[in-house]
Design a protein around this motif. Structure first.
Motif, PDB file in Angstrom:
ATOM      1  N   ALA A   1     -12.026  12.587   6.647  1.00 20.54           N
ATOM      2  CA  ALA A   1     -11.299  11.520   7.335  1.00 20.54           C
ATOM      3  C   ALA A   1      -9.797  11.640   7.083  1.00 20.54           C
ATOM      4  CB  ALA A   1     -11.802  10.159   6.867  1.00 20.54           C
TER       5      ALA A   1
ATOM      6  N   ASP B   1     -14.781   0.826   4.560  1.00 17.86           N
ATOM      7  CA  ASP B   1     -13.321   0.818   4.740  1.00 17.86           C
ATOM      8  C   ASP B   1     -12.597   1.432   3.537  1.00 17.86           C
ATOM      9  OD1 ASP B   1     -13.735  -1.134   2.843  1.00 17.86           O
ATOM     10  OD2 ASP B   1     -12.650  -2.721   3.895  1.00 17.86           O
TER      11      ASP B   1
ATOM     12  N   GLY C   1      -5.923   0.942   7.619  1.00 16.97           N
ATOM     13  CA  GLY C   1      -7.194   1.134   8.315  1.00 16.97           C
ATOM     14  C   GLY C   1      -7.906  -0.176   8.578  1.00 16.97           C
ATOM     15  N   ARG C   2      -7.889  -1.097   7.598  1.00 17.91           N
ATOM     16  CA  ARG C   2      -8.535  -2.397   7.809  1.00 17.91           C
ATOM     17  C   ARG C   2      -7.819  -3.191   8.901  1.00 17.91           C
ATOM     18  NH1 ARG C   2      -8.883  -2.101   2.208  1.00 17.91           N
ATOM     19  NH2 ARG C   2      -7.168  -3.549   1.864  1.00 17.91           N
TER      20      ARG C   2
ATOM     21  N   LEU D   1      -6.141  -1.909  11.444  1.00 18.61           N
ATOM     22  CA  LEU D   1      -6.502  -1.273  12.712  1.00 18.61           C
ATOM     23  C   LEU D   1      -7.871  -1.747  13.187  1.00 18.61           C
ATOM     24  CD1 LEU D   1      -5.253   2.352  11.933  1.00 18.61           C
ATOM     25  CD2 LEU D   1      -4.478   0.954  13.873  1.00 18.61           C
ATOM     26  N   THR D   2      -8.838  -1.795  12.285  1.00 14.61           N
ATOM     27  CA  THR D   2     -10.184  -2.242  12.644  1.00 14.61           C
ATOM     28  C   THR D   2     -10.175  -3.675  13.148  1.00 14.61           C
ATOM     29  OG1 THR D   2     -11.189  -0.752  11.020  1.00 14.61           O
ATOM     30  CG2 THR D   2     -12.529  -2.602  11.770  1.00 14.61           C
ATOM     31  N   GLU D   3      -9.440  -4.547  12.454  1.00 10.59           N
ATOM     32  CA  GLU D   3      -9.375  -5.956  12.858  1.00 10.59           C
ATOM     33  C   GLU D   3      -8.732  -6.115  14.227  1.00 10.59           C
ATOM     34  OE1 GLU D   3      -7.537  -8.263   9.784  1.00 10.59           O
ATOM     35  OE2 GLU D   3      -8.856  -7.461   8.230  1.00 10.59           O
TER      36      GLU D   3
ATOM     37  N   LEU E   1      -8.900  -1.286  16.814  1.00  9.80           N
ATOM     38  CA  LEU E   1      -8.502   0.113  16.846  1.00  9.80           C
ATOM     39  C   LEU E   1      -9.229   0.845  15.721  1.00  9.80           C
ATOM     40  CD1 LEU E   1      -4.670  -0.555  17.301  1.00  9.80           C
ATOM     41  CD2 LEU E   1      -6.280   0.136  19.093  1.00  9.80           C
ATOM     42  N   SER E   2      -8.969   2.104  15.567  1.00 13.25           N
ATOM     43  CA  SER E   2      -9.619   2.861  14.495  1.00 13.25           C
ATOM     44  C   SER E   2      -8.600   3.764  13.819  1.00 13.25           C
ATOM     45  CB  SER E   2     -10.785   3.693  15.026  1.00 13.25           C
ATOM     46  OG  SER E   2     -10.346   4.610  16.012  1.00 13.25           O
ATOM     47  N   LEU E   3      -8.867   4.027  12.544  1.00 15.48           N
ATOM     48  CA  LEU E   3      -8.012   4.936  11.795  1.00 15.48           C
ATOM     49  C   LEU E   3      -8.271   6.360  12.278  1.00 15.48           C
ATOM     50  CD1 LEU E   3      -6.064   5.113   9.281  1.00 15.48           C
ATOM     51  CD2 LEU E   3      -8.109   5.700   7.960  1.00 15.48           C
TER      52      LEU E   3
ATOM     53  N   THR F   1      -8.490  10.424  12.270  1.00 17.16           N
ATOM     54  CA  THR F   1      -8.557  11.452  11.231  1.00 17.16           C
ATOM     55  C   THR F   1      -7.154  12.019  11.095  1.00 17.16           C
ATOM     56  OG1 THR F   1      -9.220  13.091  12.875  1.00 17.16           O
ATOM     57  CG2 THR F   1     -10.970  12.011  11.650  1.00 17.16           C
TER      58      THR F   1
ATOM     59  N   GLY G   1      -1.369   5.271  14.102  1.00 13.73           N
ATOM     60  CA  GLY G   1      -2.497   4.536  14.668  1.00 13.73           C
ATOM     61  C   GLY G   1      -2.136   3.670  15.851  1.00 13.73           C
TER      62      GLY G   1
END
Length: 374
Positions: free
Chosen positions: A54, A73, A100-101, A103-105, A108-110, A112, A148
């Protein structure tokens, strides 16, 4: 518009001017200055193919790139790693996880990615004491967030960096993060990190960024009118976290002496900020001398080892030239600062010579007027 494939961010180091130790308690003021030694973080999106890690992190402090995989996460190391290098990467890892957290909220996604870190805040692996942990956290947050696709304000970048740092050590004030984020001379009050972490656990990162943080303040200050900042490095690296933790373990906290220290610190920090704002250099020098005296009183009473032989000689040399000086940060080594008459070049040169004779390396650093840079 598509997200960039590579993002580079530079974050300056910092020096404490006044308010060390007291600032770790929420709401107590300090003055810091950003300095023009930088940590550079380069984040590059990589191929998310089967079996790809990742995140891969490389740093000029170690000879090899370190792969990580995502477990929920959290980032988990892939394979065997040098534990010392893993410790050196802790702030980078925490910064990536925190972004990353967020982005998820936000749906979106982190991506690679690979993250490369290079630093001018070290000398052959020895840190100068210029806030390398804070600078690398701020630069990593800024680079990974931009990669991101997040557009963040300076305040949001600072808050993300504070959350990432507090998850590793809630005793750190975050003043280094503020200096690296905004640059220049700043007045700073720390938020309650336990409150912030509890808020993040209950509400998530995004809502924590937007919630009020009681007691927290950052405001810019003007530079001294006719004084120059001189910096000396003792060549004796020290762990700020270790010294602060040592102080927290002692019964001194909560005592009458502790209350006096905090009250005195508030007074001279406030007076020093007022002196900067009014351009009163003489009063600023007086307040820096008060700051040195109060740190010395703390050291005498608690025996932390804030003042070393080299730091005392650094301070004395500046005083003999009509300036004012003190340890910067936790003391015990690292750097000392001096404020000297900017027009007295002979005095400045003589102070540098006295420092060198005492084993103190004069550092060629200046205040960094800007914070995080592209």
């Amino acid at each position: 518009m598509s997200a960039p494939r590579t993002v580079v961010r530079h974050a300056p180091g910092k020096l404490f001017v006044a308010g060390e130790y007291a600032v770790v308690d929420p709401g107590n003021p300090a003055i810091l200055v950003a300095v023009d030694r930088y940590i550079t973080v380069t984040a590059t999106a990589t191929d998310p193919g089967p079996g790809a890690p990742a995140v891969v992190i490389s740093t000029d402090l170690g000879p090899q790139a370190v792969p990580w995989r995502l477990h929920g996460d959290r980032l988990v190391p892939s394979g065997a790693q040098d534990p010392r290098l893993r410790g050196a990467l802790a702030h980078v890892v925490s910064a990536i996880e925190t972004v990353g957290r967020l982005l998820t909220e936000r749906g979106l996604s982190l991506p690679t990615l690979s993250v490369s870190v290079s630093s001018r805040l070290h000398d052959n692996g020895k840190k100068y004491g210029l806030g390398s942990s804070g600078a690398v956290t701020v630069a990593t947050v800024a680079a990974v967030a931009a990669l991101g696709g997040l557009e963040l304000t300076a305040g949001e970048r600072y808050r993300l960096a504070l959350i990432a740092t507090a998850r590793l050590d809630p005793k750190g004030s975050g003043g280094d993060l503020a200096a690296s984020t905004w640059g220049g001379w700043i007045a700073y009050r720390a938020p309650d990190r336990a409150f912030v972490l509890d808020l993040e656990r209950r509400l998530g990162v995004d809502r924590t960024l937007r919630a009020p943080w009681p007691g927290h303040e950052v405001r810019p200050l003007p530079a001294p009118k006719n004084l120059t900042l001189q910096v000396g490095w003792t060549g004796e690296p020290v762990s700020t976290a270790s010294l602060v933790s040592d102080l927290h373990r002692r019964s001194w906290r909560g005592s009458a002496s502790h209350r006096r220290f905090v009250e005195t610190s508030r007074d001279f920090v406030g007076a020093a900020a007022a002196a900067l704002e009014s351009g009163d250099d003489e009063d600023l020098l007086h307040q820096i001398r008060r700051a040195r005296a109060e740190l010395a009183r703390l050291d005498d009473e608690v025996g932390l080892g804030i003042f070393t032989t080299k730091l005392n000689r650094l301070c004395d040399a500046a005083e003999q030239a009509g300036g004012a000086a003190k340890p910067s940060g936790a003391g015990g080594g690292d750097c000392g600062i001096a404020l000297l008459d900017a027009g007295a070049q002979r005095d400045i040169s003589e102070v540098g010579q006295r420092w060198a004779a005492a084993g103190v390396l004069p550092l060629s650093v200046r205040p960094a007027l800007e914070g995080i840079e592209e």
